[in-house]
Scaffold this motif. Structure first.
Motif, mmCIF file in Angstrom:
data_model
loop_
_atom_site.group_PDB
_atom_site.id
_atom_site.type_symbol
_atom_site.label_atom_id
_atom_site.label_comp_id
_atom_site.label_asym_id
_atom_site.label_seq_id
_atom_site.Cartn_x
_atom_site.Cartn_y
_atom_site.Cartn_z
ATOM 1 N N SER A 1 0.594 3.632 2.201
ATOM 2 C CA SER A 1 0.980 3.862 3.595
ATOM 3 C C SER A 1 2.214 3.050 3.970
ATOM 4 C CB SER A 1 -0.176 3.491 4.532
ATOM 5 O OG SER A 1 -1.323 4.248 4.253
ATOM 6 N N GLU B 1 -2.278 10.136 1.098
ATOM 7 C CA GLU B 1 -3.087 9.088 1.727
ATOM 8 C C GLU B 1 -4.231 9.679 2.536
ATOM 9 O OE1 GLU B 1 -3.515 5.890 1.761
ATOM 10 O OE2 GLU B 1 -1.966 5.451 0.277
ATOM 11 N N SER C 1 0.837 -1.204 0.000
ATOM 12 C CA SER C 1 0.000 0.000 0.000
ATOM 13 C C SER C 1 0.867 1.248 0.000
ATOM 14 C CB SER C 1 -0.899 0.022 1.249
ATOM 15 O OG SER C 1 -0.117 0.179 2.419
ATOM 16 N N ALA D 1 -4.330 6.463 7.531
ATOM 17 C CA ALA D 1 -2.895 6.173 7.588
ATOM 18 C C ALA D 1 -2.262 6.648 8.889
ATOM 19 C CB ALA D 1 -2.172 6.825 6.403
ATOM 20 N N TYR E 1 -2.270 3.910 11.600
ATOM 21 C CA TYR E 1 -1.451 2.815 11.064
ATOM 22 C C TYR E 1 0.037 3.137 11.175
ATOM 23 C CZ TYR E 1 1.009 0.084 7.495
ATOM 24 O OH TYR E 1 1.917 -0.700 6.833
ATOM 25 N N LEU E 2 0.420 4.324 10.769
ATOM 26 C CA LEU E 2 1.828 4.712 10.810
ATOM 27 C C LEU E 2 2.332 4.820 12.248
ATOM 28 C CD1 LEU E 2 1.829 7.405 7.979
ATOM 29 C CD2 LEU E 2 2.882 5.135 7.877
#
Length: 417
Positions: A254, A267, A252, A271, A274-275
């Motif tokens: 991300s 994005e 992806s 994100a 997630y990051l």
């Protein structure tokens, strides 16, 4: 029989009679009212999202003891399953509906218009207008958006510092210049790209192009539309300062940003958690997408709660929808920050318009292009994506690819109407 015994006998007879009468009443009395069950369906999200939704549903049931919610996750082929159930009159009472799929279902007379249920106290004007309009059809409201995300620019602060860049690029021309400076330094490429219509539609509109015409046919191959897409192709082929996920072995946008394969990526709000969770050492910031042709642009993705026209208890179904999209329910749902509230008052209360990472997403909602491409999105999206990637890889000229995609999409649409 003595008077005392006779009196006792009468008391006993009376008691037996009272018991009999009471028993008859119990038998003939209607049963205590049972709770109404509202069936709710959605697609599967991550574990955190599922737990949060269950908490919100538990709060709803606590406040509405006469209503029980039966929540079902449709984990695969969501829209296909839903359409099949709608035809067979076995669909849930309330369900998620993505803006992309909304035009078709709204046109099929399978959704309950919500206008008659909405009261002034519900404060419909509190919703972001650009989100609400995705669920309007023939002057009726068929869905209330539960959350949304726009797209923003993510950039690696360490990479920027190493290249001597202090601020995010305000224009697309500067973004391309930044990408060239960043390529080959701390990251292999300057910009990570996703060559799908869902990420390119705002570029088409930047020069006055459109995705579909008034009749719902594909029309992205106009000269105006090609100008925006050419920016992506030139950066990839000529500058060689951008990369897609397959170029760097990731799944992806991300992920390629998190792994520092690219210094910048465009994005969604999703994100951010997630990051932070997956790449806690990564120092990043966000900004609004650079202007193209002096026009601000981004995409907005949103999902609504809608009511099945065949819902068994529409009053109870509305109670659930109005709670989930009301101010209190929405604050609980979006309070953790993985999704943005569609109500302006909730966004302000949660401070997302002042949040350093999320404020660019909130700022973009008013000028964003809704991810919606007519009643037959599959034909338009699939043909665009297949042909655009071919042009990006240099297998055919961009104009030829887009004309081919447009023609094939419109031929397919004719067979569906």
């Amino acid at each position: 029989m003595s008077k005392g015994k006779f009196f006792s006998f009468l008391v006993l007879v009376g008691a037996i009679a009272l018991i009999a009468i009471h028993s008859i009443k119990l038998i003939s009395a209607p049963p205590a009212s049972t709770a109404v069950t509202v069936k709710l369906s959605g697609w599967g999200g991550n574990i955190v999202e599922q737990k949060l939704l269950q908490q919100v549903l538990n709060d709803f049931e606590a406040q509405h003891p006469q209503i029980k919610v039966k929540y079902e996750v449709i984990s695969d082929q969501y829209m296909d399953v839903l359409k099949t159930r709608l035809v067979g009159e076995a669909a849930p009472d309330v369900f998620y509906l993505d803006a992309l799929e909304a035009p078709f279902l709204m046109s099929q007379d399978v959704l309950e218009p919500l206008d008659a249920y909405i009261t002034p106290e519900f404060d419909l004007g509190d919703f972001e207008p650009n989100l609400l309009k995705s669920f309007k059809y023939k002057n009726h409201i068929y869905g209330l958006p539960k959350d949304y995300s726009t797209l923003s620019l993510f950039y690696n602060k360490q990479a920027f510092a190493a290249a001597g860049l202090k601020n995010p690029p305000p224009t697309w021309e500067e973004l391309r210049a930044y990408s060239q400076k960043l390529t080959g330094k701390l990251n292999r490429y300057g910009l990570g790209i996703t060559p799908e219509l869902a990420r390119q539609a705002y570029k088409i509109k930047a020069f006055g192009g459109q995705i579909v015409d008034q009749n719902g046919n594909a029309s992205f191959a106009s000269e105006a539309g090609l100008q925006g897409l050419q920016l992506v192709v030139d950066q990839y082929q000529k500058d060689r300062s951008s990369a897609q996920k397959s170029d760097v072995g990731t799944n992806s946008g991300s992920e390629m940003f998190g792994q520092s394969k690219v210094a910048m990526v465009i994005e969604g709000n999703w994100a951010i958690p997630y990051l932070r969770e997956t790449f806690p050492q990564l120092e990043f910031a966000t900004a609004e997408i650079p202007t193209i042709n002096a026009q601000k642009g981004t995409m907005v993705f949103t999902v609504a709660y809608v009511m099945n026209k065949q819902a068994k208890d529409k009053a109870a179904a509305w109670e659930l929808i109005s709670y989930l999209t009301g101010k209190a329910g929405m604050e609980k749902w979006t309070g953790t920050g993985f999704a943005l509230p569609t109500r302006q008052s909730v966004a302000q209360k949660l401070g997302y318009d002042q949040d350093p990472l999320r404020s660019p997403f909130v700022a973009g909602v008013n000028y964003a292009t809704p991810w919606q491409v007519g009643k037959y999105p599959g034909a338009i999206v699939n043909n665009f994506d297949n042909q655009f990637i071919s042009a990006l890889l240099g297998q055919q000229p961009l104009k030829q690819a887009m004309v081919r995609a447009e023609n094939e999409a419109n031929q397919q649409i004719k067979t569906m109407e």
